[in-house]
Scaffold this motif. Structure first.
Motif, PDB file in Angstrom:
ATOM      1  N   THR A  23       0.841  -1.190   0.000  1.00  0.00           N
ATOM      2  CA  THR A  23       0.000   0.000   0.000  1.00  0.00           C
ATOM      3  C   THR A  23       0.878   1.242   0.000  1.00  0.00           C
ATOM      4  OG1 THR A  23      -1.760  -1.151   1.196  1.00  0.00           O
ATOM      5  CG2 THR A  23      -1.824   1.249   1.187  1.00  0.00           C
ATOM      6  N   VAL A  24       0.652   2.110  -0.965  1.00  0.00           N
ATOM      7  CA  VAL A  24       1.469   3.302  -1.145  1.00  0.00           C
ATOM      8  C   VAL A  24       0.723   4.508  -0.603  1.00  0.00           C
ATOM      9  CG1 VAL A  24       2.668   4.768  -2.807  1.00  0.00           C
ATOM     10  CG2 VAL A  24       2.513   2.292  -3.189  1.00  0.00           C
ATOM     11  N   SER A  25       1.368   5.256   0.258  1.00  0.00           N
ATOM     12  CA  SER A  25       0.811   6.503   0.772  1.00  0.00           C
ATOM     13  C   SER A  25       1.780   7.641   0.484  1.00  0.00           C
ATOM     14  CB  SER A  25       0.529   6.410   2.273  1.00  0.00           C
ATOM     15  OG  SER A  25       1.724   6.165   3.000  1.00  0.00           O
ATOM     16  N   GLY A  26       1.232   8.838   0.300  1.00  0.00           N
ATOM     17  CA  GLY A  26       2.058   9.986  -0.003  1.00  0.00           C
ATOM     18  C   GLY A  26       2.496  10.079  -1.449  1.00  0.00           C
ATOM     19  N   GLY A  27       2.001   9.217  -2.292  1.00  0.00           N
ATOM     20  CA  GLY A  27       2.322   9.206  -3.708  1.00  0.00           C
ATOM     21  C   GLY A  27       1.366   8.298  -4.438  1.00  0.00           C
ATOM     22  N   SER A  28       1.318   8.436  -5.739  1.00  0.00           N
ATOM     23  CA  SER A  28       0.387   7.675  -6.565  1.00  0.00           C
ATOM     24  C   SER A  28       1.116   6.598  -7.348  1.00  0.00           C
ATOM     25  CB  SER A  28      -0.345   8.606  -7.530  1.00  0.00           C
ATOM     26  OG  SER A  28      -1.155   7.870  -8.426  1.00  0.00           O
ATOM     27  N   ILE A  29       0.501   5.433  -7.462  1.00  0.00           N
ATOM     28  CA  ILE A  29       1.080   4.366  -8.267  1.00  0.00           C
ATOM     29  C   ILE A  29       0.898   4.616  -9.756  1.00  0.00           C
ATOM     30  CG2 ILE A  29       0.787   2.670  -6.430  1.00  0.00           C
ATOM     31  CD1 ILE A  29      -1.616   1.565  -7.973  1.00  0.00           C
ATOM     32  N   THR A  30       0.143   5.640 -10.117  1.00  0.00           N
ATOM     33  CA  THR A  30      -0.057   5.974 -11.525  1.00  0.00           C
ATOM     34  C   THR A  30       0.806   7.135 -11.990  1.00  0.00           C
ATOM     35  OG1 THR A  30      -1.950   7.420 -11.046  1.00  0.00           O
ATOM     36  CG2 THR A  30      -2.406   5.090 -11.462  1.00  0.00           C
ATOM     37  N   THR A  31       1.644   7.665 -11.129  1.00  0.00           N
ATOM     38  CA  THR A  31       2.549   8.733 -11.531  1.00  0.00           C
ATOM     39  C   THR A  31       3.530   8.221 -12.579  1.00  0.00           C
ATOM     40  OG1 THR A  31       2.394   9.839  -9.391  1.00  0.00           O
ATOM     41  CG2 THR A  31       4.280  10.387 -10.766  1.00  0.00           C
ATOM     42  N   ASN A  32       3.637   8.946 -13.685  1.00  0.00           N
ATOM     43  CA  ASN A  32       4.432   8.500 -14.817  1.00  0.00           C
ATOM     44  C   ASN A  32       5.916   8.812 -14.619  1.00  0.00           C
ATOM     45  OD1 ASN A  32       4.872   7.367 -17.360  1.00  0.00           O
ATOM     46  ND2 ASN A  32       4.641   9.358 -18.387  1.00  0.00           N
ATOM     47  N   TYR A  33       6.458   8.244 -13.553  1.00  0.00           N
ATOM     48  CA  TYR A  33       7.866   8.461 -13.242  1.00  0.00           C
ATOM     49  C   TYR A  33       8.454   7.310 -12.434  1.00  0.00           C
ATOM     50  CZ  TYR A  33      12.082  11.202 -12.294  1.00  0.00           C
ATOM     51  OH  TYR A  33      13.373  11.666 -12.236  1.00  0.00           O
ATOM     52  N   ASP A  74      -4.547  -1.944  -7.725  1.00  0.00           N
ATOM     53  CA  ASP A  74      -5.847  -1.348  -7.478  1.00  0.00           C
ATOM     54  C   ASP A  74      -5.601   0.147  -7.331  1.00  0.00           C
ATOM     55  OD1 ASP A  74      -8.248  -0.340  -6.482  1.00  0.00           O
ATOM     56  OD2 ASP A  74      -8.677  -2.134  -5.316  1.00  0.00           O
ATOM     57  N   THR A  75      -5.870   0.900  -8.373  1.00  0.00           N
ATOM     58  CA  THR A  75      -5.553   2.324  -8.354  1.00  0.00           C
ATOM     59  C   THR A  75      -6.408   3.098  -7.360  1.00  0.00           C
ATOM     60  OG1 THR A  75      -7.039   2.715 -10.231  1.00  0.00           O
ATOM     61  CG2 THR A  75      -4.719   2.307 -10.717  1.00  0.00           C
ATOM     62  N   GLN A  79      -2.772   0.427  -4.292  1.00  0.00           N
ATOM     63  CA  GLN A  79      -2.170  -0.814  -3.840  1.00  0.00           C
ATOM     64  C   GLN A  79      -1.636  -1.626  -4.997  1.00  0.00           C
ATOM     65  OE1 GLN A  79      -5.360  -2.668  -1.584  1.00  0.00           O
ATOM     66  NE2 GLN A  79      -4.487  -1.922   0.340  1.00  0.00           N
ATOM     67  N   ILE A  80      -0.575  -2.340  -4.724  1.00  0.00           N
ATOM     68  CA  ILE A  80       0.036  -3.257  -5.676  1.00  0.00           C
ATOM     69  C   ILE A  80       0.125  -4.622  -5.016  1.00  0.00           C
ATOM     70  CG2 ILE A  80       2.106  -3.786  -7.010  1.00  0.00           C
ATOM     71  CD1 ILE A  80       2.601  -0.689  -6.957  1.00  0.00           C
ATOM     72  N   THR A  81      -0.271  -5.644  -5.746  1.00  0.00           N
ATOM     73  CA  THR A  81      -0.330  -6.985  -5.197  1.00  0.00           C
ATOM     74  C   THR A  81       0.572  -7.928  -5.978  1.00  0.00           C
ATOM     75  OG1 THR A  81      -2.592  -6.711  -4.371  1.00  0.00           O
ATOM     76  CG2 THR A  81      -1.813  -8.957  -4.696  1.00  0.00           C
ATOM     77  N   LEU A  82       1.331  -8.707  -5.244  1.00  0.00           N
ATOM     78  CA  LEU A  82       2.141  -9.769  -5.813  1.00  0.00           C
ATOM     79  C   LEU A  82       1.489 -11.107  -5.525  1.00  0.00           C
ATOM     80  CD1 LEU A  82       4.808 -11.005  -6.994  1.00  0.00           C
ATOM     81  CD2 LEU A  82       5.649 -11.010  -4.629  1.00  0.00           C
ATOM     82  N   ARG A  83       1.377 -11.930  -6.546  1.00  0.00           N
ATOM     83  CA  ARG A  83       0.913 -13.301  -6.379  1.00  0.00           C
ATOM     84  C   ARG A  83       1.950 -14.236  -6.972  1.00  0.00           C
ATOM     85  NH1 ARG A  83      -3.809 -10.368  -7.245  1.00  0.00           N
ATOM     86  NH2 ARG A  83      -5.332 -10.631  -5.551  1.00  0.00           N
ATOM     87  N   LEU A  84       2.392 -15.165  -6.159  1.00  0.00           N
ATOM     88  CA  LEU A  84       3.375 -16.155  -6.556  1.00  0.00           C
ATOM     89  C   LEU A  84       2.776 -17.519  -6.258  1.00  0.00           C
ATOM     90  CD1 LEU A  84       6.267 -16.708  -7.602  1.00  0.00           C
ATOM     91  CD2 LEU A  84       7.015 -16.641  -5.211  1.00  0.00           C
ATOM     92  N   MET A  85       2.560 -18.281  -7.297  1.00  0.00           N
ATOM     93  CA  MET A  85       1.871 -19.551  -7.158  1.00  0.00           C
ATOM     94  C   MET A  85       2.846 -20.728  -7.092  1.00  0.00           C
ATOM     95  SD  MET A  85       0.381 -20.014 -11.055  1.00  0.00           S
ATOM     96  CE  MET A  85      -0.191 -18.314 -11.091  1.00  0.00           C
ATOM     97  N   SER A  86       2.285 -21.880  -6.797  1.00  0.00           N
ATOM     98  CA  SER A  86       3.043 -23.132  -6.747  1.00  0.00           C
ATOM     99  C   SER A  86       4.289 -23.006  -5.883  1.00  0.00           C
ATOM    100  CB  SER A  86       3.404 -23.590  -8.167  1.00  0.00           C
ATOM    101  OG  SER A  86       2.255 -23.760  -8.955  1.00  0.00           O
ATOM    102  N   LEU A  87       4.089 -22.556  -4.679  1.00  0.00           N
ATOM    103  CA  LEU A  87       5.213 -22.290  -3.789  1.00  0.00           C
ATOM    104  C   LEU A  87       5.937 -23.567  -3.395  1.00  0.00           C
ATOM    105  CD1 LEU A  87       3.602 -19.644  -1.434  1.00  0.00           C
ATOM    106  CD2 LEU A  87       5.289 -19.230  -3.219  1.00  0.00           C
TER     107      LEU A  87
END
Length: 121
Positions: A23-33, A74-75, A79-87
């Protein structure tokens, strides 16, 4: 200032899927940088890049993990989610999310706190 907070399970059984959220706070995950990255460090080993997501939602993966990895976002929740399967037990590691700035002076400048994920039955 930008902060990255991680959440997810600390113990996962083999063959199951790991799901971690940044979860990102203080900035946007859609910022083009910025790329937002997932990295991990197994016990006694070095850091390994897992994958990244760009401001548009485009994703990039470590070829060694690509077949088992999915990064999504999820803009509305920043939030950004990582899913790693078949652990397997070899996936046991401290997992991190990190923001990577582009341009001069850029790099992996902001990190989540890291979370130890243990894969064990």
């Amino acid at each position: 200032q930008v902060q990255l907070e991680m959440s997810g399970p600390g113990l996962v059984k083999p063959s199951q899927t790991l799901s971690l959220t940044c979860t990102v706070s203080g900035g946007s995950i859609t910022t083009n940088y910025y790329y937002f990255n997932w990295l991990r460090q197994p016990p006694g080993k070095g850091l390994e890049w897992v994958g990244s997501i760009w401001s548009t939602g485009a994703t990039y993966y470590n070829p060694s993990l690509e077949s088992r990895t999915s990064i999504s976002r999820d803009t509305s929740k920043n939030q950004i989610t990582l899913r790693l399967m078949s652990l397997t037990p070899e996936d046991t590691a401290v997992y991190y999310c990190a923001r990577e700035a582009m341009g001069r002076g850029g790099g992996l400048e902001v990190w989540g706190q890291g979370t130890l994920v243990t894969v064990s039955s």
